[in-house]
Structure formats: structure tokens, C-alpha cells
Design a protein around this motif. Structure first.
Motif, mmCIF file in Angstrom:
data_model
loop_
_atom_site.group_PDB
_atom_site.id
_atom_site.type_symbol
_atom_site.label_atom_id
_atom_site.label_comp_id
_atom_site.label_asym_id
_atom_site.label_seq_id
_atom_site.Cartn_x
_atom_site.Cartn_y
_atom_site.Cartn_z
ATOM 1 N N ARG A 137 0.881 -1.294 0.118
ATOM 2 C CA ARG A 137 -0.011 -0.027 -0.001
ATOM 3 C C ARG A 137 0.815 1.296 0.086
ATOM 4 O O ARG A 137 0.399 2.232 -0.601
ATOM 5 C CB ARG A 137 -0.923 0.014 1.315
ATOM 6 N N ASN A 138 2.007 1.269 0.731
ATOM 7 C CA ASN A 138 2.546 2.603 0.965
ATOM 8 C C ASN A 138 3.863 2.516 -0.055
ATOM 9 O O ASN A 138 4.917 3.321 0.112
ATOM 10 C CB ASN A 138 3.221 2.602 2.079
ATOM 11 N N TYR A 139 4.103 1.408 -0.758
ATOM 12 C CA TYR A 139 5.079 1.352 -1.723
ATOM 13 C C TYR A 139 5.021 1.210 -3.339
ATOM 14 O O TYR A 139 5.529 1.867 -4.015
ATOM 15 C CB TYR A 139 5.904 0.101 -1.304
ATOM 16 N N GLY A 140 4.115 0.350 -3.381
ATOM 17 C CA GLY A 140 3.493 0.163 -4.913
ATOM 18 C C GLY A 140 3.560 -1.314 -5.398
ATOM 19 O O GLY A 140 4.182 -2.231 -4.805
ATOM 20 N N LEU A 141 2.674 -1.621 -6.204
ATOM 21 C CA LEU A 141 2.484 -2.880 -6.717
ATOM 22 C C LEU A 141 3.530 -3.940 -7.254
ATOM 23 O O LEU A 141 3.527 -4.857 -7.008
ATOM 24 C CB LEU A 141 1.310 -2.866 -7.662
ATOM 25 N N GLU A 147 8.858 -8.254 -3.670
ATOM 26 C CA GLU A 147 9.568 -8.702 -2.547
ATOM 27 C C GLU A 147 8.658 -8.945 -1.351
ATOM 28 O O GLU A 147 8.678 -9.438 -0.250
ATOM 29 C CB GLU A 147 10.822 -8.166 -2.172
ATOM 30 N N LEU A 148 7.422 -7.807 -1.450
ATOM 31 C CA LEU A 148 6.559 -8.013 -0.367
ATOM 32 C C LEU A 148 5.443 -8.651 -0.664
ATOM 33 O O LEU A 148 4.600 -9.038 0.141
ATOM 34 C CB LEU A 148 5.968 -6.537 -0.431
ATOM 35 N N TYR A 149 5.224 -9.528 -1.547
ATOM 36 C CA TYR A 149 4.461 -10.858 -1.844
ATOM 37 C C TYR A 149 4.965 -11.918 -1.215
ATOM 38 O O TYR A 149 5.868 -12.505 -1.998
ATOM 39 C CB TYR A 149 4.047 -10.901 -3.186
ATOM 40 N N ARG A 150 4.475 -12.541 -0.201
ATOM 41 C CA ARG A 150 5.162 -13.489 0.669
ATOM 42 C C ARG A 150 4.373 -14.474 0.942
ATOM 43 O O ARG A 150 4.818 -15.521 1.421
ATOM 44 C CB ARG A 150 5.777 -13.067 1.877
ATOM 45 N N THR A 151 2.965 -14.628 0.511
ATOM 46 C CA THR A 151 2.066 -15.648 0.809
ATOM 47 C C THR A 151 1.677 -16.139 -0.571
ATOM 48 O O THR A 151 0.954 -15.626 -1.269
ATOM 49 C CB THR A 151 1.016 -15.358 1.526
#
Length: 125
Positions: free
Chosen positions: A102-106, A110-114
Motif C-alpha cells: 500500500r505504501n510502496y507500490g504494486l 519482494e512484499l508478496y510473501r504468501t
């Protein structure tokens, strides 16, 4: 939980639509991304979508041939793939950021961890 389906064997130039059914997420904001991993290669992002507002991001290799979309009524995210090439052969995974992009960008893969379990796409004649 994320469950993918729709992978298949398809001829070059053909199309497939992958589905990712999402359950157990009650956040106001989260995103879903499609990744793929070809044999011997690292897993990499393909496209992503904000489930809350529908904004999307495509990698260069996906833009113009792939379309990501969501059906919030059925808790499903799709990846429509057209003009498929043998290089598109891979296991395709959907993944969620659980709100962290949300605060970084789609595009912050590396933020997709599941991740789900994956679905095989084979493009071959």
C-alpha cells in the motif's frame, strides 16, 4: 489461502485464463500478484492488482499480452494470457502482499510473501 487453477498445455499463439481464488483475507487493502517460474529459473513477478481499487501493474514481458483482473464478488483474480509463446512455459503462482504494498507500490515483488501451490502452463506444439 490462495488456490490457482487454469493451467494447461496450449499451442503457441493460443490463450489461457488462470484463476486465483482468495480466502481468509479480511483486510481493507491488499494486492494479488501473478508470478511464474520456468525450469531452472528464479520465480519472477508478471502482473499485480490492488483488490480494493483495481489499479494494476505489468512487467514489460506481460504488458500487451496479459491482462490481470479481479472479481470481488467471487474473491477471484484472473490472469488472461494471449498470444502465448514457448517462453511462457512455467509454473504460475498467485501471491498476496497482505497489505504491505500500500505504501510502496504494486511492483515491489519482494512484499508478496504468501503464495498458492501453483498451476502449470505449457506452451508447445
Amino acid at each position: 489461502q490462495l488456490v490457482e487453477s487454469g493451467g494447461d498445455l496450449v499451442q503457441p499463439g493460443g490463450s489461457l485464463r488462470l484463476s486465483c481464488v482468495v480466502s481468509g483475507i479480511t483486510l481493507d487493502y491488499y494486492a494479488i500478484a501473478w508470478f511464474r517460474q520456468a525450469p531452472g529459473m528464479r520465480r519472477g513477478g508478471v502482473a499485480s492488482i490492488s483488490v480494493s481499487d483495481g489499479s494494476v501493474f505489468y512487467t514489460t514481458r506481460a504488458r500487451g499480452r496479459f491482462t490481470i483482473s479481479r472479481d470481488n464478488a467471487n474473491n477471484t483474480v484472473y490472469l488472461q494470457m494471449n498470444s502465448l509463446k514457448p517462453d511462457d512455459t512455467a509454473v504460475y503462482y498467485c501471491a498476496t502482499d497482505l497489505g504491505t504494498t500500500r505504501n510502496y507500490g504494486l511492483e515491489y515483488w519482494e512484499l508478496y510473501r504468501t503464495f498458492g501451490q501453483g498451476t502449470q502452463v505449457t506452451v508447445s506444439s
